[in-house]
Motif scaffolding. Structure first.
Motif, mmCIF file in Angstrom:
data_model
loop_
_atom_site.group_PDB
_atom_site.id
_atom_site.type_symbol
_atom_site.label_atom_id
_atom_site.label_comp_id
_atom_site.label_asym_id
_atom_site.label_seq_id
_atom_site.Cartn_x
_atom_site.Cartn_y
_atom_site.Cartn_z
ATOM 1 N N GLY A 47 -71.592 -53.451 105.051
ATOM 2 C CA GLY A 47 -71.215 -52.274 105.837
ATOM 3 C C GLY A 47 -72.385 -51.573 106.504
ATOM 4 O O GLY A 47 -72.208 -50.552 107.168
ATOM 5 N N LYS A 48 -73.601 -52.078 106.327
ATOM 6 C CA LYS A 48 -74.779 -51.429 106.928
ATOM 7 C C LYS A 48 -75.171 -52.171 108.187
ATOM 8 O O LYS A 48 -75.374 -53.396 108.150
ATOM 9 N N LYS A 49 -75.323 -51.408 109.284
ATOM 10 C CA LYS A 49 -75.669 -52.029 110.562
ATOM 11 C C LYS A 49 -77.169 -51.947 110.817
ATOM 12 O O LYS A 49 -77.832 -50.992 110.405
ATOM 13 N N VAL A 50 -77.667 -52.945 111.503
ATOM 14 C CA VAL A 50 -79.054 -52.914 111.973
ATOM 15 C C VAL A 50 -79.167 -51.798 113.020
ATOM 16 O O VAL A 50 -78.265 -51.656 113.852
ATOM 17 N N PRO A 51 -80.226 -50.975 112.977
ATOM 18 C CA PRO A 51 -80.363 -49.921 113.991
ATOM 19 C C PRO A 51 -80.232 -50.505 115.402
ATOM 20 O O PRO A 51 -80.938 -51.464 115.741
ATOM 21 N N PRO A 52 -79.289 -49.950 116.214
ATOM 22 C CA PRO A 52 -78.967 -50.551 117.518
ATOM 23 C C PRO A 52 -80.177 -50.751 118.425
ATOM 24 O O PRO A 52 -80.223 -51.710 119.191
ATOM 25 N N ILE A 53 -81.166 -49.885 118.326
ATOM 26 C CA ILE A 53 -82.322 -49.996 119.221
ATOM 27 C C ILE A 53 -83.035 -51.352 119.071
ATOM 28 O O ILE A 53 -83.583 -51.893 120.036
ATOM 29 N N LEU A 54 -82.947 -51.931 117.859
ATOM 30 C CA LEU A 54 -83.620 -53.214 117.623
ATOM 31 C C LEU A 54 -82.903 -54.367 118.303
ATOM 32 O O LEU A 54 -83.456 -55.458 118.447
ATOM 33 N N LEU A 55 -81.644 -54.121 118.722
ATOM 34 C CA LEU A 55 -80.873 -55.167 119.405
ATOM 35 C C LEU A 55 -80.914 -54.959 120.914
ATOM 36 O O LEU A 55 -80.332 -55.727 121.673
ATOM 37 N N SER A 56 -81.603 -53.902 121.363
ATOM 38 C CA SER A 56 -81.533 -53.509 122.774
ATOM 39 C C SER A 56 -82.341 -54.424 123.685
ATOM 40 O O SER A 56 -82.110 -54.463 124.890
ATOM 41 N N GLY A 57 -83.311 -55.142 123.126
ATOM 42 C CA GLY A 57 -84.170 -55.980 123.966
ATOM 43 C C GLY A 57 -85.233 -55.180 124.720
ATOM 44 O O GLY A 57 -86.023 -55.747 125.465
#
Ligand code: ADE
Length: 254
Positions: free
Chosen positions: A189-199
């Motif tokens: 249920g824990k998501k990776v901080p979205p900024i790290l997926l932003s490219g």
């Protein structure tokens, strides 16, 4: 760089060192390890290396003669006079800066004590540096020697893969490491901080820096204070911004 460990437990030391990254480093010829058994240098036929302490007190002390002869047999084989590190809780507390300094040596001799310690007279003659790995007491110097050898070895160019991080460290300015995540994107249920997926690499770098600073502020106020002293403008609204500098004697905790 060649490490020579003087110990009563050579198998323990060699098994500890010849694993993983340090094993590969030795195979590549970047470092070499030997553990020399102090017991082989006793001048009595029972192989005794310890005796009672003058003045009384509990426990036995390692005697001067076998320690000296063991050191002498190593030193004679070396091209120059090597530093001799005695691992002891009475030494200077080990740090990244000390690891960096020792990594400059060609040969390093490490002396591991056991029992209640070693006769002071031989320490006076052969030891150049006394190092403690922290304010607690171990049963012997072997684990401490392995800690020192590990930290020194990773300072030697080529020992770490290029992705790895003498580099990252120097970017970290004496701060603790930021949190890191791998796949999957969501776990328990824990998501990776979205900024790290932003490219967006600039944003990712800024986020990591903020995280590193915040983590250091909370967990290691001493390192945080040193960082803020070296970077008084950090976190202030942007004008012409200077690149962050490592704190003086930065431990590069990475
Ligand atoms: N030998 C025993 N305890 C030690 C310590 N904390 N550091 C280095 N050597 C030791």
């Amino acid at each position: 760089m060649r490490f020579h460990v003087m110990t009563l437990f050579p198998d323990m030391v060699m098994q500890g060192l010849r694993t993983s990254i340090l094993l590969r480093a030795e195979e590549k010829g970047l470092v070499s390890f030997e553990a020399v058994n102090i017991r082989e240098y006793t001048d009595n036929k029972h192989g005794k290396v310890d005796d009672y302490t003058y003045g009384g007190g509990a426990g036995m002390l390692m005697q001067a003669q076998p320690v000296y002869d063991c050191w002498d047999s190593i030193q004679r084989r070396l091209p120059g006079k090597a530093r001799v590190v005695y691992l002891t809780p009475q030494g200077k507390v080990f740090s990244q800066q000390m690891a960096r300094d020792l990594a400059e040596e060609e040969d390093l001799i490490l002396l591991c004590g056991h029992y209640e310690g070693i006769d002071e007279r031989v320490l006076e003659e052969i030891v150049t540096d006394e190092i403690s790995i922290g304010d607690y007491v171990l049963t012997g110097g072997e684990l401490a020697a392995m800690v020192v050898i590990d930290a020194v070895s990773r300072m030697i160019p080529g020992v770490l893969g290029n992705h790895d991080s003498s580099d990252t460290e120097s970017h970290m300015h004496g701060l603790l490491e930021y949190p890191q995540y791998s796949r999957p994107e969501e776990w328990h249920g824990k998501k990776v901080p979205p900024i790290l997926l932003s490219g967006d690499h600039a944003k990712v770098d800024a986020w990591r820096m903020e995280q590193a600073v915040e983590r250091t502020r909370i967990r290691r106020p001493d390192l945080y204070a040193a960082f803020m002293e070296a970077n008084p403008d950090y976190g202030k609204p942007k004008g012409r911004k200077k690149r962050p500098r490592p704190a003086k004697d930065s431990p590069e905790t990475g």
